[in-house]
Design an enzyme around this catalytic site. Structure first.
Site, short mmCIF file in Angstrom:
data_model
loop_
_atom_site.label_atom_id
_atom_site.label_comp_id
_atom_site.label_asym_id
_atom_site.label_seq_id
_atom_site.Cartn_x
_atom_site.Cartn_y
_atom_site.Cartn_z
N GLY A 51 35.93 60.71 28.23
CA GLY A 51 36.96 59.81 27.71
C GLY A 51 38.38 60.01 28.20
O GLY A 51 39.31 59.41 27.65
N PHE A 53 39.87 58.97 31.00
CA PHE A 53 40.45 57.71 31.50
C PHE A 53 40.91 56.87 30.30
O PHE A 53 42.00 56.29 30.30
CB PHE A 53 39.40 56.89 32.28
CG PHE A 53 39.28 57.18 33.76
CD1 PHE A 53 39.59 58.41 34.29
CD2 PHE A 53 38.81 56.20 34.64
CE1 PHE A 53 39.45 58.67 35.65
CE2 PHE A 53 38.67 56.43 36.00
CZ PHE A 53 38.98 57.67 36.51
N ASP A 71 29.29 54.01 28.33
CA ASP A 71 28.65 55.14 29.01
C ASP A 71 27.24 55.33 28.45
O ASP A 71 26.95 54.94 27.32
CB ASP A 71 29.45 56.44 28.82
CG ASP A 71 29.14 57.46 29.92
OD1 ASP A 71 30.00 57.65 30.81
OD2 ASP A 71 28.04 58.06 29.92
N ASP A 110 34.54 55.13 36.93
CA ASP A 110 34.43 56.51 37.42
C ASP A 110 32.95 56.90 37.38
O ASP A 110 32.61 58.07 37.30
CB ASP A 110 35.26 57.40 36.51
CG ASP A 110 35.60 58.75 37.12
OD1 ASP A 110 35.67 58.85 38.36
OD2 ASP A 110 35.79 59.72 36.36
N LYS A 150 34.86 54.45 41.79
CA LYS A 150 34.63 55.69 42.54
C LYS A 150 33.44 55.53 43.48
O LYS A 150 32.41 54.97 43.09
CB LYS A 150 34.34 56.82 41.55
CG LYS A 150 33.94 58.12 42.24
CD LYS A 150 34.14 59.30 41.38
CE LYS A 150 33.07 59.45 40.34
NZ LYS A 150 33.41 60.58 39.45
#
Ligand SMILES: C[S@@+](CC[C@H](N)C(=O)[O-])C[C@H]1O[C@@H](n2cnc3c(N)ncnc32)[C@H](O)[C@@H]1O
Length: 194
Positions: A51, A53, A71, A110, A150
């Site tokens: 968490g 970000f 997630d 990410d 990413k």
């Protein structure tokens, strides 16, 4: 200071500043350079656990904006009134139907696959994740919106950058200093969805 200490200073800094992961400093460098996220924005963060970000985005968007994280793993409550989190797989379209917001100003990713250590396999899994991120951008990112994702080395980046260039006015690659020297990661920054 040796290389390890230079890199590890980001973990120390994250602990000192109350961030859950050192990844925050990668997004901070990208944000400093490209100003992707603005006050009042609604941001979707894919692959958001634990968490950091979300903690950083929450500060930028402020009380008139919001951040939503998805997630596979549960994200322990961040106790931030402008942040919501969902457990789910980004490939499962049901997860997006649970969210009240359909169109976001910014999408951050990410996402990282479970790595095997074999570059071409890990790169391939990261590529599949990012193709899905582009599909999510197609459906859930506003016109004019920005995205960052990413990537891992080990596949032909052109196969991702090509479709991204069709969707965004500008596409740039960046490797923030906070990435460990040994890592094959970098980020693709996509500006102004057409
Ligand atoms: C490097 S971590 C993200 C760190 C996060 N940005 C932070 O600042 O705390 C990558 C995350 O991607 C998630 N992930 C990988 N594949 C996923 C998928 N298919 N759907 C949802 N999350 C996924 C993993 O569970 C992991 O938590």
């Amino acid at each position: 200071m040796n290389k390890f200490n230079v890199q590890d200073q980001y973990s120390k800094k994250a602990r000192e500043q109350g961030y859950r992961a050192r990844s925050i400093f990668k997004l901070e460098e990208i944000q400093d350079k490209f100003k992707l996220i603005k006050s009042g924005d609604n941001v979707l963060d894919l692959g958001a656990a634990p968490g950091s970000f979300l903690q950083y985005i929450s500060k930028i968007v402020g009380e008139n904006g919001g951040a939503i994280g998805i997630d596979l793993q549960k994200i322990e409550s961040l106790r931030l009134s402008n942040v919501e989190t969902y457990v789910g797989d980004i490939f499962d379209d049901k997860v997006y139907t649970q969210i009240d917001i359909d169109q976001f100003d910014v999408i951050t990713s990410d996402l990282a696959p479970k790595t095997s250590g074999v570059a071409f396999m890990d790169g391939g899994r990261s590529f599949d994740l990012n193709l899905k991120v582009l599909e999510v951008c197609e459906k859930h990112l506003k016109k004019g919106g920005n995205a960052v994702m990413k990537i891992l080395s080990g596949f032909s980046e052109g196969e991702l950058v090509g479709p991204a260039k069709q969707m965004f006015k500008q596409v740039r690659k960046m490797r923030p200093k906070a990435i460990r020297k040994s890592s094959g990661e970098s980020y693709i920054v996509c500006l102004k969805k057409i």
